[in-house]
Scaffold this motif. Structure first.
Motif, PDB file in Angstrom:
ATOM      1  N   ALA A 187      39.697  22.939  -4.431  1.00  0.00           N
ATOM      2  CA  ALA A 187      39.676  22.439  -3.039  1.00  0.00           C
ATOM      3  C   ALA A 187      41.081  22.405  -2.464  1.00  0.00           C
ATOM      4  N   SER A 188      42.049  21.984  -3.265  1.00  0.00           N
ATOM      5  CA  SER A 188      43.400  21.893  -2.701  1.00  0.00           C
ATOM      6  C   SER A 188      44.022  23.280  -2.537  1.00  0.00           C
ATOM      7  N   ALA A 189      43.681  24.215  -3.428  1.00  0.00           N
ATOM      8  CA  ALA A 189      44.192  25.590  -3.251  1.00  0.00           C
ATOM      9  C   ALA A 189      43.585  26.208  -1.996  1.00  0.00           C
ATOM     10  N   ALA A 190      42.313  25.901  -1.739  1.00  0.00           N
ATOM     11  CA  ALA A 190      41.645  26.477  -0.562  1.00  0.00           C
ATOM     12  C   ALA A 190      42.325  26.013   0.729  1.00  0.00           C
ATOM     13  N   ALA A 191      42.777  24.763   0.712  1.00  0.00           N
ATOM     14  CA  ALA A 191      43.409  24.221   1.920  1.00  0.00           C
ATOM     15  C   ALA A 191      44.723  24.941   2.238  1.00  0.00           C
ATOM     16  N   THR A 192      45.280  25.657   1.263  1.00  0.00           N
ATOM     17  CA  THR A 192      46.545  26.363   1.520  1.00  0.00           C
ATOM     18  C   THR A 192      46.325  27.831   1.919  1.00  0.00           C
ATOM     19  N   LEU A 193      45.067  28.267   1.928  1.00  0.00           N
ATOM     20  CA  LEU A 193      44.830  29.669   2.333  1.00  0.00           C
ATOM     21  C   LEU A 193      45.238  29.827   3.802  1.00  0.00           C
ATOM     22  N   PRO A 194      45.975  30.866   4.106  1.00  0.00           N
ATOM     23  CA  PRO A 194      46.492  30.991   5.478  1.00  0.00           C
ATOM     24  C   PRO A 194      45.422  31.452   6.461  1.00  0.00           C
ATOM     25  N   GLU A 195      45.624  31.113   7.720  1.00  0.00           N
ATOM     26  CA  GLU A 195      44.783  31.711   8.755  1.00  0.00           C
ATOM     27  C   GLU A 195      45.247  33.145   8.957  1.00  0.00           C
ATOM     28  N   LEU A 196      44.322  34.002   9.304  1.00  0.00           N
ATOM     29  CA  LEU A 196      44.641  35.423   9.399  1.00  0.00           C
ATOM     30  C   LEU A 196      44.675  35.846  10.864  1.00  0.00           C
ATOM     31  N   ASP A 197      45.644  36.678  11.187  1.00  0.00           N
ATOM     32  CA  ASP A 197      45.809  37.103  12.578  1.00  0.00           C
ATOM     33  C   ASP A 197      44.879  38.260  12.913  1.00  0.00           C
TER      34      ASP A 197
ATOM     35  N   PRO B 241      43.913  41.606  14.900  1.00  0.00           N
ATOM     36  CA  PRO B 241      44.797  42.619  15.489  1.00  0.00           C
ATOM     37  C   PRO B 241      44.856  42.460  17.010  1.00  0.00           C
ATOM     38  N   ALA B 242      45.992  42.869  17.591  1.00  0.00           N
ATOM     39  CA  ALA B 242      46.162  42.738  19.044  1.00  0.00           C
ATOM     40  C   ALA B 242      45.091  43.533  19.792  1.00  0.00           C
ATOM     41  N   SER B 243      44.624  44.613  19.154  1.00  0.00           N
ATOM     42  CA  SER B 243      43.627  45.466  19.822  1.00  0.00           C
ATOM     43  C   SER B 243      42.315  44.723  20.062  1.00  0.00           C
ATOM     44  N   LEU B 244      42.097  43.637  19.308  1.00  0.00           N
ATOM     45  CA  LEU B 244      40.832  42.914  19.470  1.00  0.00           C
ATOM     46  C   LEU B 244      40.721  42.317  20.873  1.00  0.00           C
ATOM     47  N   TRP B 245      41.801  41.699  21.335  1.00  0.00           N
ATOM     48  CA  TRP B 245      41.735  41.122  22.680  1.00  0.00           C
ATOM     49  C   TRP B 245      41.616  42.227  23.725  1.00  0.00           C
ATOM     50  N   ILE B 246      42.290  43.336  23.469  1.00  0.00           N
ATOM     51  CA  ILE B 246      42.235  44.447  24.422  1.00  0.00           C
ATOM     52  C   ILE B 246      40.791  44.927  24.595  1.00  0.00           C
ATOM     53  N   SER B 247      40.101  45.121  23.456  1.00  0.00           N
ATOM     54  CA  SER B 247      38.734  45.630  23.596  1.00  0.00           C
ATOM     55  C   SER B 247      37.790  44.540  24.108  1.00  0.00           C
ATOM     56  N   LEU B 248      38.038  43.288  23.708  1.00  0.00           N
ATOM     57  CA  LEU B 248      37.198  42.198  24.219  1.00  0.00           C
ATOM     58  C   LEU B 248      37.365  42.076  25.736  1.00  0.00           C
ATOM     59  N   HIS B 249      38.614  42.173  26.168  1.00  0.00           N
ATOM     60  CA  HIS B 249      38.886  42.068  27.605  1.00  0.00           C
ATOM     61  C   HIS B 249      38.171  43.179  28.364  1.00  0.00           C
ATOM     62  N   ALA B 250      38.196  44.378  27.782  1.00  0.00           N
ATOM     63  CA  ALA B 250      37.520  45.503  28.433  1.00  0.00           C
ATOM     64  C   ALA B 250      36.013  45.227  28.550  1.00  0.00           C
TER      65      ALA B 250
ATOM     66  N   TYR C 193      38.470  34.529  13.389  1.00  0.00           N
ATOM     67  CA  TYR C 193      38.692  35.793  12.672  1.00  0.00           C
ATOM     68  C   TYR C 193      38.878  35.540  11.170  1.00  0.00           C
ATOM     69  N   SER C 194      39.594  34.460  10.830  1.00  0.00           N
ATOM     70  CA  SER C 194      39.827  34.158   9.415  1.00  0.00           C
ATOM     71  C   SER C 194      38.511  33.916   8.678  1.00  0.00           C
ATOM     72  N   VAL C 195      37.651  33.118   9.290  1.00  0.00           N
ATOM     73  CA  VAL C 195      36.362  32.838   8.641  1.00  0.00           C
ATOM     74  C   VAL C 195      35.539  34.123   8.544  1.00  0.00           C
TER      75      VAL C 195
ATOM     76  N   PRO D 221      38.062  44.369   7.455  1.00  0.00           N
ATOM     77  CA  PRO D 221      38.740  44.079   8.724  1.00  0.00           C
ATOM     78  C   PRO D 221      38.062  44.689   9.947  1.00  0.00           C
ATOM     79  N   ALA D 222      37.566  45.923   9.829  1.00  0.00           N
ATOM     80  CA  ALA D 222      36.943  46.554  11.006  1.00  0.00           C
ATOM     81  C   ALA D 222      35.674  45.801  11.389  1.00  0.00           C
ATOM     82  N   GLU D 223      34.905  45.423  10.377  1.00  0.00           N
ATOM     83  CA  GLU D 223      33.666  44.691  10.643  1.00  0.00           C
ATOM     84  C   GLU D 223      33.990  43.290  11.183  1.00  0.00           C
ATOM     85  N   ALA D 224      35.037  42.700  10.632  1.00  0.00           N
ATOM     86  CA  ALA D 224      35.436  41.363  11.081  1.00  0.00           C
ATOM     87  C   ALA D 224      35.865  41.402  12.546  1.00  0.00           C
ATOM     88  N   GLU D 225      36.550  42.471  12.911  1.00  0.00           N
ATOM     89  CA  GLU D 225      36.994  42.622  14.303  1.00  0.00           C
ATOM     90  C   GLU D 225      35.773  42.729  15.220  1.00  0.00           C
TER      91      GLU D 225
END
Lengths: 212, 214
Positions: free
Chosen positions: A43-53, A55-64, B41-43, B51-55
């Protein structure tokens, strides 16, 4: 309490409940205490897993998609939005000559590509324009670094943060245009990203002229 | 599209962004996306592992959110609502891939016993302490059944409480607790298996070295 019973109680135990009979078993049973230690470790190791970014293209396609579906009202101009980051009166100060030239160049970048255009290949008008804009931006940025002296540390930090984001976006769009020079959306976003950087540098020079 | 963000103190608060997005303000949409996209996105990526499917799924979740945002009345936390949409999108996709599926409110033990790792009866449990790092944990997570993985991600990784998870996953609080415990227990077993394999491999390599010397 037996191990099986303790196992059913483990959830409560992990949440801090300590029934006396469970505590007694926990003290006496190495198997159960080791298991709880492992579960706590997980449980404590899980709490340190980072959030993942994403890709910038995701907002671009969502916006479209949002635009396609008519979910967005008309956007304000980039200039208006960028002015929020660097609030300053209307352009009383003159932007540098480089920035003026850039703005002019951006007007002439074709939004629809010629077939077979590449960012690195030479020859076609739009390739030439993108390359010119890129060069002009580099020299405008160098000028800004050399000449503009911001005093407010918050403004400086905000400038660097915004510049890094715009540069990331430009890089992302350039990659997309390189992958598919006929991707009109990517080309439009690249032009917009260049425009954002131009406006950012322009706002910066205005800010400097007005004394930060 | 991406754009520079204002400094934290200058950004519009979430409630204001929701109100403006309900009126179709593009900046408000973007603000909400920037606020929540990393968590979603992380979840999603940890659920589908691709990654492609997650996107694709993250985009779908936000699209659903923005299509329905005018119906949001603020009776639940916005992030809980968004995660509920995301979870549905992900689980729907996973269900399409792996039929038949198990309901979250049904005991999953029988299925789990058959699909879980096989262990030698009486074999000593190797310690995972000292061998547990984030990479191993990420690898082990992939092997969890989807229902367990989702609860584990929401609780232990994202920090949601059981009552929130119950709302997100449409299950009881007791079920969320039970799934979490099973998820952690299964993860421990998977990590122990990894540790056993590693120890076996080390022994093998050591004996090969000894053999080559003789």
């Amino acid at each position: 309490m037996q191990c099986q019973e303790f196992d059913r109680y483990a959830t409560q135990w992990m949440e801090g409940e300590r029934a006396p009979e469970a505590a007694e078993h926990f003290q006496a049973c190495a198997r159960c205490s080791t298991k709880i230690a492992d579960l706590e470790l997980i449980a404590s190791a899980a709490a340190t897993l980072p959030e993942l970014d994403p890709p910038a293209s995701l907002w671009i396609s969502l916006h479209a998609r949002l635009e396609e579906e008519g979910l967005l009202r008309t956007r304000r101009s980039l200039g208006e939005r960028l002015r929020e980051y660097f609030p300053a009166p209307p352009r009383t100060a003159l932007a540098t000559a480089t920035i003026g030239a850039l703005a002019a160049l951006l007007l002439f970048i074709p939004q629809s590509p010629e077939p077979g255009i590449s960012m690195d290949g030479g020859g076609s008008p739009s390739t030439w324009s993108f390359a010119r804009v890129h060069d002009q931006l580099a020299s405008a940025e160098a000028e800004a670094k050399r000449d503009v002296r911001l005093r407010d540390p918050e403004v400086v930090a905000s400038y660097h943060q915004n510049l890094a984001m715009v540069d990331n976006l430009i890089g992302e769009c350039q990659r997309k245009v390189n992958e598919d020079p006929n991707d009109e959306l990517a080309r439009q976003y690249l032009v917009t990203a260049y425009q954002q950087k131009t406006d950012l540098l322009s706002a910066l020079s205005e800010r400097d002229a007005l004394g930060d | 599209m991406a754009r520079p963000r204002r400094s934290a103190e200058g950004e519009i608060p979430e409630a204001e962004a929701i109100r403006r997005a309900q009126g179709g303000d593009p900046d408000a949409f973007e603000r909400l996306y920037r606020l929540h996209s990393r968590r979603v996105y992380s979840v999603v990526l940890r659920m589908v592992g691709n990654p492609a499917e997650a996107e694709d799924l993250t985009q779908e979740a936000f699209l659903q959110l923005f299509r329905k945002i005018h119906t949001f009345r603020g009776d639940a936390a916005f992030s809980t609502w968004l995660h509920r949409l995301s979870v549905n999108v992900v689980l729907m996709r996973l269900r399409k891939k792996t039929l038949p599926q198990t309901s979250l409110d049904e005991p999953a033990d029988a299925e789990d016993e058959s699909s879980g790792p096989k262990r030698d009866v009486g074999a000593e449990d190797p310690l995972i302490e000292g061998s547990l790092d984030r990479v191993r944990l990420e690898r082990a997570l992939v092997e969890l059944p989807p229902g367990y993985r989702m609860v584990f991600l929401l609780h232990d990784v994202q920090g949601y409480e059981h009552n929130e998870i119950a709302r997100i996953m449409d299950c009881s609080i007791g079920n969320s607790k039970s799934q979490l415990h099973k998820a952690r227990t299964r993860l421990r077993e998977i990590l122990q298996d990894i540790e056993r394999d590693r120890a076996r491999q080390q022994r093998l390599e050591a004996s090969e070295k000894t053999g080559s010397r003789e």
